[in-house]
Every structure is written in structure tokens, then in C-alpha cells.
Design an enzyme around this catalytic site. Structure first.
Site, mmCIF file in Angstrom:
data_model
loop_
_atom_site.group_PDB
_atom_site.id
_atom_site.type_symbol
_atom_site.label_atom_id
_atom_site.label_comp_id
_atom_site.label_asym_id
_atom_site.label_seq_id
_atom_site.Cartn_x
_atom_site.Cartn_y
_atom_site.Cartn_z
ATOM 1 N N ALA A 1 61.007 52.566 21.769
ATOM 2 C CA ALA A 1 61.745 51.800 22.780
ATOM 3 C C ALA A 1 60.954 50.543 23.072
ATOM 4 O O ALA A 1 59.802 50.395 22.670
ATOM 5 C CB ALA A 1 61.951 52.621 24.048
ATOM 6 N N ASN B 1 61.579 45.191 27.249
ATOM 7 C CA ASN B 1 62.035 43.836 27.567
ATOM 8 C C ASN B 1 62.501 43.735 29.018
ATOM 9 O O ASN B 1 63.219 44.597 29.507
ATOM 10 C CB ASN B 1 63.215 43.463 26.665
ATOM 11 C CG ASN B 1 63.026 43.904 25.240
ATOM 12 O OD1 ASN B 1 62.144 43.441 24.559
ATOM 13 N ND2 ASN B 1 63.858 44.830 24.799
ATOM 14 N N GLU C 1 58.954 53.073 29.705
ATOM 15 C CA GLU C 1 59.484 51.711 29.598
ATOM 16 C C GLU C 1 59.766 51.108 30.968
ATOM 17 O O GLU C 1 59.548 49.911 31.187
ATOM 18 C CB GLU C 1 60.741 51.698 28.727
ATOM 19 C CG GLU C 1 60.570 52.284 27.335
ATOM 20 C CD GLU C 1 59.404 51.691 26.565
ATOM 21 O OE1 GLU C 1 59.083 50.510 26.762
ATOM 22 O OE2 GLU C 1 58.808 52.420 25.753
ATOM 23 N N GLU D 1 49.628 49.274 27.362
ATOM 24 C CA GLU D 1 50.087 50.538 26.807
ATOM 25 C C GLU D 1 49.265 51.726 27.304
ATOM 26 O O GLU D 1 49.809 52.768 27.650
ATOM 27 C CB GLU D 1 50.084 50.482 25.280
ATOM 28 C CG GLU D 1 51.049 49.462 24.700
ATOM 29 C CD GLU D 1 52.505 49.723 25.078
ATOM 30 O OE1 GLU D 1 52.821 50.802 25.601
ATOM 31 O OE2 GLU D 1 53.329 48.814 24.856
#
Length: 886
Positions: free
Chosen positions: A271, A274, A307, A329
Site C-alpha cells: 500500500a 499518499n 498507512e 517506516e
């Protein structure tokens, strides 16, 4: 050596950008034969770039596979003599301090098999811009420390593409001539180009909403192909749980009016975060009880949360350069594991994280691609989306949380977000915020970001009965890795407990005074900072049993001479659930290793049978933990613990132990199966998930020994299943059993039932490719020829080729080398269309030095075949050449 060898990029060479972009106004004209991209960029010289202030450096913009149609600077066409275009750069030689550049490019998304930039997945336009995909759309300074405010207008045929999406909030829409229409989106927050997103397609919209802690209503929308309309509810519910948790745990509120999720079948990654428009691999977001297993539901909840959490830890505060990738991350993986633990069982989640670390990340640390959490160099950044960056990076953040405690860690995260909101920063900035908020010196701790490899702790102890003192000695070493030797000791939080003979927790008094005060805790986090330490614990009337590295408090290997009696004791009595599981794993490893190459008259230790009998039969134990404890160490992990590994021999030994357990515990397994039958409606709570896990484990063991009652139970479960967990559990059991007719019948029925659902067909592919029985090469080749297989779809490729090479180790490591040759052939084929996937699939070959000579030599030859391929991609070049380097 290929002529297109990629260049090495070094962290030490970092320079601030010469030019900054304040605004990026984009207009996309989408057609069936391509797309025209109009870009209007407002540039200015970077005041922090001293060299540029003095000389006026040329403007260099990244570009890849673009056709430049026009170039206009401040309203006038740029003369050909003032710019030049190469394969990777557009250079404008002379530009003023402030200027507007208009660029028009033509691209062909329909032919983009790399799935980077703008491409088509079936009939849908979509993007993937991290890490360097935006340069495949238009010319731009494509680096994360150039942040601009984006406005995006999308124009397309209204019938074919009624849904037009991009980042931010929609501000204008309308019809155009010739049956076309447009939508304009504005993102009020500056972002780097890697967070840009666009989607256009004929999609179904699912709506929901969330009210933030300040009372704002946020529209939640999920877009899917119409056939997936019934698979959206769980993802939207997971999103709302994540939004609420982030407010409660980190004080972070969502900042736009709308949050969107789009499911895409063809996607290289899981995924992408954005800003405001998260694009998901369909396999990571679509679920219903009929099509997704319990494990898939848990994975979806975790990925959706991950996400979403990036909105702050990655978007509002982003990374300065790609060497800092773990800044976003690692921190976000830590946050999503916290969330998953709070939503379910924290112990089970910790076991799952540690299993990935010890099986796969430790292997990465010990291999040719070993790198630090903050790498010093790379050739292709896509090769550094690794377990080291994500999973070990999360462990580094977890250790800071352990050292500071939850309150000071929260204070540090608040300071980090407040200090760096809207900035592109480094891991040092993150650690500095933690230091400033807590008052702790984390200077030595920073070595976790700089030094590669897995620390090894050698532990010894003795007990002084006359003094009542227990002595614990710890030595740490850090093995050499490519480019790094003579490493310094690291700052390691080492959680410890001591157990008495009745299983009671003992006080850990480090001195006689602490013992006298009565304030000694029953668990301590010792801080290891030197090459060796010795600790004394006072007031102990008997020799204790040590519970070492509780909660897996650091990503290290522990070497200690446990006896089997001690491991059994910890399995039964340790109050730390993780260490109970770990003791069982270590006991099973010891027994399996004893069986490797052992004569037939050597029997499995009866104590292991007794331990498993207790686990299976005691319904009062935490059943979620029991379900994890019943899983024997994998062949992959056993191989990782062995030098000169002979995988088929390891597999035979493990299977021998498993079959012995199944035969000895046959009656208990049947009772466990029947005890965990659930006739009520399907539920996803921890207890229901544990029941299904135990039932399917029992069934798999029974079918492994071709038990007729087990066969009857399995056929009934497959026939009556109302959920994919039970259906897949029965299918896997038959696929790995000796019941050939039942295997064929269930596989055929499963495909006929779900052949029109791509995500379920991927599961069907994977269960066969991963099986030692059905996953032999002749069958693997047949799967590649199956009508449902698609060479353009990464999920299908991973389901067959990835599952074979990564999970079906006994067939992949066939002594004749055919498995290695097969993988080399497929990697070479994929390199021409999707180098990123090819570079990831080659990983099983890269650790050829780990295996016995008869295997390693053939693995090396397969790598050499790949190395000698014509037009080898930069992605694959880096992995193969580093793997073969002396």
C-alpha cells in the site's frame, strides 16, 4: 560487467537542493493511447544552498521514459541551446532566482509494466510514486526534501473514467466537450513528489465518516471495482479504529476533510500513504469472511492503520533523503504494531513480530545485502525497502520506548511532531527530540542506526549458595558485515526476570541495600552499554531459572546453555507469554536438531510430547498463545540457525518430529478439534480466532498421519465452512496429506467456486506452490501456464514463484539444482518487464554461502546466470553483484 551499471549514491555526499518548488500545478489529459501532462512549477533558488547563491547553478530535473513536448520559462519557450535532455535529467542551463517553468510531457501508462509512476491496472489509471516514480510522470526535482503545494486537474472520458481522484480536497469539477469531464484537487499541505497520487476509473464508492476529537467530520471513502463491493466494510472499520487510536495514543488528529482508499489489483507494494489518497494492493485491503482468512483480516487491519498513521509519521513530517527511509517506516511500523497489540493480543503480536525478525531479518543481517537501519550508500533505492528498514527500524523505536517509558516517549513524539511539522528531516532529528523531551543521553544508542548486523549476547551465570547471590554475565559482539568491521558495543535494553522453583517471580535486588529496602522489582530492564557486564542479584535462597530478554526487548541473538528441564519449566511457569512461547521453540529446535541425520532407532524426546500434550489438553491456558506455541519452528528458521545447512535433511527431521507428535497425541488432537468447533456466527474476536487456529492445527496434524477420522472431519469442515479460514484450513490440510483423491477434489472445487475472484485465486495458487507435495517443479510450471496466471500481476507472480522459492524450501533446495535454475529463469524473464519484482524474488539465491557445498555451488551458478543476462536492470544488478562479491 554490464554497461548500464547503476551509480552508487552515498549519504556523505548529501547536498541541499539548489532550487525549491513552492507550487506545482498539474493538468492531466488521459487518453487510451497515452497521457499528456502539463506541469507549471514555481521555482526559487534555495537560500540554504550557498554554492547556488554564488554561481547560479543549472536547474536539473529528474525524468524517466518521458517525451518532452514543450518547455516554457516565464512565458517564453526555452531555446534549444539553453537546455538538454538525457535519459535521466532535463537540464536548463540558465535560470533566474525566481521563475515559473511550464513543462508538457507525453507518457504511455498503458505500456508501463514497471508499475512506477502513472500506469494502468486493467481499465484503471493509477500511480505509485515512492520512491522515484514521479519522474516517470513529468520532469521534477524528484527528491523528498523538495516539498511543494500541489494542485491537480484530471481530464478524461466521463463514461470510461467517471471517478477522478488526487490528493487533498476536491475544489472544482465539470463537463468538457467530446464526452469528457474534469475534477480539480488541491492539497493545502506541502509534500514531496513521492506522495503524489492519481486514480481514474469506473469505480464503486463506499462512504463512511469519522468525527475527530475536535469535532470535525471527516468523509471516509473507499473506491473499488464493482465486483468487490462486499469487501469494503472491514477496511473502513479498521480505518476508524486507527483514527481513534492515533488520537488517544499520540494526540494526532486527521487534517483534511476527506480520506480516500483505492484498491488496485496490479501493485508492486502492499500500500502507499499518499496524502489523503491511500492506494492499496487489493490483497491488502479487500476482505469478507467468505474470501479472507483470519490472518488476512489481521493483516488488513494492520496495513490500513500503518498507512493512516503515516499521515503524521511520514507525510506531515517526512524524510530528508532516502537514507532516512526508516525515519518514517520504522516509526510507523512500531505504531501499527502497538495498535495491533491493543486491538488483539499484545503477546501474540510480539511473537509474530519476533518470528519475522528471527527468521527473515536476521538472515538479511547475515547476508550480502546487510545494511544498517540508516544505510550509508545504495545503488537502487527500491532495493532498500527491506525488513531492516521496516522491522528492525521499528525495533529501534521500540527500544527507545522501552528505555524512556511510555510517558516520556509520548512527550518525545509530541515534540518531534511539533518541532518538525511540514519539514523533511533525519533519524538524528527524531532521536534528538526524544533526548530533549526525556533528558536522556541517547548518543551511544544512535549506533543502532549506523551499524549493520544482529548483536549476539553470550550469557553465562552461577549461583553462590552461601551468599544467596546469583551472578549473570553478558558479553555482546556484533559480527562483521559488508563494509563494516570492528564495531562498537551498542546500547541494548535487556529485560530480565528470575523464577523460583515453584514458578514464582523473584525480586531482582542489585545490592544488599536494595534488598533491605524491599523495593526491588520482579522484572528489570538492564542497560547493556559495554562489551561485557556482570550483574549480581541478592537475597536468593535457591538457584533461580532465568527468564532472559523478556518481551524480546531487543533484536538480538541470545546464546545460553538452557537445559531441556529449564525450557520445560519456563514453558509452564514464565509469566511473560513471549518467553513461554520462546522456551517451547527452543525445546523443539533442540529436539529437531538432534534428529537431523539420526538413525531410525533414535526416538523423539518424550518430554516434548508431554509438553505438547499439556498445551493441547489444558483449556484453561490462553488459547491464542497455545495456538502459537503449537507451531513448530519453520524449516527457514532452522536453516538460519545452521551453518552449511542441508534443507532437505532439516525438513525430514522436522517432519519426523511432527509426525511423532501427531501419532502420540492423536486422541488429544481429535478432542482438541471437537472442543473448538464453533457452531455460532462467524466472529473475529481473539477467542474465535484462537479456536479456529487450534482446530485447523489439529486437523493438519491428523491428516499428516493419514488419520481416517481426521479425513472425515476435514471433508466435513471443507464442505460446511462458512468462512475462508476454515475452508482454507481444510484445503491446506488435504494439499499436504497423503489423500491424493481428496487433494485433487478439494483443489478443483475451490477453484471452480472462486475462479472469478482474483484475490482468492491467488490463495489457491499459493497453497499449491508452497506445498512439498503439489509444489514440485512440474506442477509449478503448470501453474505458470494456468489461464488465471498473469505475468503482469505482481500478486500472481508472488503467489507462485515467490511462494515456491520462499516457502517450499524442500523443493526449492532440490539436490539436483532444478529449483535454483527455475528461479533464475523466471527472474531473468521478469527483469525485462518489472525489475523491482525481479530484484525482490531473487533474494532466496543471495544467501548461497549459508548452505552445504552441494547446494551453494549450484545457487552461485544460478546467480552467475542472472549476472550474465543482457540488459540487466540496475535493480537486479545491485542485488546480484553484491551477492557474488568476495
Amino acid at each position: 560487467m554490464p554497461s548500464n551499471q547503476p551509480q552508487t549514491i552515498y549519504l556523505s555526499d548529501y547536498k541541499v537542493p539548489a532550487y525549491l518548488v513552492d507550487t506545482a500545478d498539474l493538468r492531466f489529459e488521459l487518453f487510451e493511447d497515452g497521457a499528456r501532462v502539463h506541469s507549471t512549477l514555481a521555482f526559487r533558488r534555495n537560500p540554504d544552498c550557498q554554492e547556488n547563491q554564488e554561481t547560479g547553478a543549472p536547474l536539473q530535473l529528474h525524468g524517466d521514459s518521458l517525451k518532452l513536448e514543450s518547455l516554457v520559462l516565464n512565458g517564453e519557450a526555452v531555446a534549444p541551446s539553453n537546455y538538454n535532455v538525457s535519459d535521466e535529467l532535463l537540464t536548463v542551463n540558465q535560470v533566474p532566482q525566481h521563475f515559473t517553468l511550464q513543462v508538457v510531457t507525453w507518457i504511455e501508462p498503458q505500456n508501463n509494466t514497471r508499475l512506477e509512476g502513472l500506469y494502468k491496472s486493467a481499465a484503471m489509471f493509477c500511480t505509485q510514486c515512492e520512491a522515484e516514480g514521479f519522474r516517470c510522470i513529468t520532469y521534477f526535482p524528484d527528491r523528498p526534501d523538495v516539498m511543494a503545494r500541489f494542485s491537480t486537474r484530471i481530464e478524461a472520458d466521463k463514461t470510461a473514467y467517471p471517478v477522478l481522484l488526487s490528493n487533498g480536497n476536491p475544489v472544482e469539477q465539470g463537463d468538457l466537450s467530446d464526452g469528457r469531464h474534469f475534477v480539480t484537487w488541491e492539497d493545502p499541505f506541502p509534500k514531496p513528489a513521492y506522495l503524489f497520487a492519481l486514480v481514474a476509473g469506473d469505480l464503486l464508492e463506499k462512504q463512511d465518516s469519522f468525527t475527530t476529537m475536535s469535532g470535525r467530520k471527516v468523509d471516509l471513502r473507499m473506491y473499488v471495482e464493482p465486483r468487490n463491493s462486499e469487501k469494503c466494510e472491514y477496511a473502513l472499520d479498521s480505518l476508524k479504529r486507527a483514527m481513534a487510536w492515533d488520537e488517544q495514543t499520540y494526540g494526532r488528529e486527521y487534517d483534511l476533510d476527506i480520506f480516500m482508499i483505492v484498491a488496485v489489483d496490479d501493485f508492486n507494494m502492499g500500500a502507499m500513504e499518499n496524502k489523503g489518497l491511500n492506494i492499496f494492493n487489493s490483497s491488502c485491503v479487500l476482505a469478507s469472511q467468505e474470501t479472507a482468512t483470519d490472518m488476512a483480516f489481521e493483516r488488513i487491519e494492520s496495513i490500513v492503520a500503518h498507512e493512516y498513521f503515516h499521515n503524521w509519521s511520514g507525510n506531515r513530517v517526512t524524510c530528508r533523503d532516502w537514507f532516512q527511509l526508516s525515519l518514517k517506516e520504522g516509526f510507523t511500523v512500531f505504531r501499527d504494531t502497538q495498535f495491533s497489540g491493543d486491538m488483539g493480543s499484545a503477546t501474540v503480536k510480539r511473537i509474530e513480530s519476533a518470528t519475522v525478525l528471527r527468521t527473515a531479518q536476521f538472515a538479511e543481517d547475515a547476508g550480502p545485502m546487510a545494511h544498517s537501519v540508516r544505510p550509508a550508500s545504495y545503488m537502487e533505492i527500491t532495493n532498500f525497502y527491506t525488513l531492516t528498514i521496516y522491522v528492525k527500524g521499528a525495533e529501534v523505536v521500540r527500544m527507545i520506548h522501552t528505555l524512556l517509558g511510555p510517558d516520556l516517549f509520548r512527550k518525545g513524539s509530541d515534540l518531534y511532531f511539533e518541532r518538525h511539522d511540514g519539514q523533511a528531516v533525519t533519524t538524528d532529528d527524531f532521536v534528538k527530540a526524544m533526548e530533549d523531551a526525556s533528558g536522556r543521553d541517547l548518543g551511544q544508542f544512535r549506533l543502532w542506526y549506523e551499524q549493520a548486523g544482529t548483536p549476539q549476547l553470550a550469557i553465562s551465570d552461577e549461583y553462590d549458595e552461601s551468599a544467596g547471590v546469583y551472578h549473570l554475565h553478558v558479553k555482546q559482539t556484533l559480527p562483521d558485515t559488508p563494509g563494516q568491521t570492528d564495531k562498537q558495543p551498542q546500547h541494548i535494553p535487556f529485560a530480565l526476570g528470575l523464577l523460583g522453583s515453584r514458578g514464582e517471580a523473584l525480586a531482582l535486588a542489585l545490592s544488599a541495600d536494595e534488598l533491605a529496602s524491599g523495593d526491588a522489582p520482579q522484572e528489570r530492564v538492564l542497560e547493556l552499554t559495554e562489551a561485557s557486564h556482570s550483574f549480581e542479584f541478592h537475597g536468593l535462597s535457591e538457584r533461580p531459572v532465568s527468564s532472559l530478554l523478556r518481551h524480546f526487548s531487543a533484536p538480538v541473538r541470545v546464546s545460553y546453555s538452557w537445559t531441556r528441564e529449564q525450557l520445560l519449566f519456563l514453558m509452564n511457569h514464565d509469566s511473560d507469554g513471549f518467553n513461554r512461547w520462546d522456551a517451547g521453540q527452543r525445546l523443539a529446535i533442540d529436539v529437531i536438531q538432534q534428529m537431523i541425520g539420526a538413525p531410525k532407532d533414535v526416538t523423539v524426546d518424550a518430554r516434548l510430547v508431554g509438553a505438547f500434550r499439556h498445551l493441547i489438553s489444558d483449556a484453561d491456558l490462553d488459547q491464542a498463545l497455545v495456538a502459537k506455541m503449537l507451531v513448530l519452528p519453520t524449516v527457514a528458521y532452522l536453516a538460519e540457525l545452521t551453518d552449511g545447512a542441508d534443507v532437505p535433511a532439516i525438513h525430514r527431521a522436522r517432519r519426523r518430529v511432527l509426525k511423532h507428535l501427531a501419532i502420540a497425541l492423536r486422541d488429544e488432537l481429535v478432542a482438541c478439534y471437537r472442543r473448538n468447533i464453533d457452531s455460532g456466527p462467524y466472529q473475529l474476536g481473539p477467542e474465535a480466532v484462537a479456536r479456529r487456529s487450534l482446530r485447523n492445527t489439529a486437523l493438519a496434524w491428523l491428516l499428516l498421519i493419514n488419520d481416517e477420522e481426521g479425513r472425515s472431519l476435514g471433508l466435513g469442515q471443507y464442505r460446511d465452512a462458512d468462512n475462508m479460514t476454515d475452508r482454507m484450513g481444510a484445503l491446506k490440510a488435504f494439499v499436504n496429506s497423503g489423500y491424493d483423491d481428496d487433494r485433487a477434489a478439494t483443489l478443483n472445487d475451490f477453484y471452480q467456486t472462486f475462479q472469478h475472484d482474483p484475490q482468492v485465486v491467488e490463495q489457491w495458487f499459493s497453497v499449491q506452490a508452497a506445498s512439498r507435495r503439489t509444489g514440485q517443479l512440474s506442477h509449478i510450471h503448470a501453474l505458470l501456464e494456468h489461464p488465471a496466471f498473469d505475468w503482469k500481476n505482481p500478486n500472481k507472480i508472488r503467489a507462485v514463484i515467490g511462494a515456491f522459492a520462499g516457502q517450499n524450501l524442500v523443493n526449492f533446495h532440490n539436490p539436483d539444482g532444478s529449483g535454483y535454475q527455475f528461479l533464475a529463469d523466471q527472474v531473468c524473464k521478469l527483469d525485462d518487464s518489472n525489475p523491482q519484482i525481479a530484484a525482490r524474488l531473487v533474494s532466496p539465491l543471495t544467501r548461497w554461502r549459508k548452505f552445504a557445498p552441494e547446494y551453494s555451488q549450484q545457487m552461485q551458478a544460478a546467480l552467475m546466470q542472472i549476472r550474465d543476462k543482457e540488459n540487466l536492470s540496475g535493480d537486479l544488478y545491485e542485488v546480484v553483484y553484491k551477492s557474488l562479491a568476495d
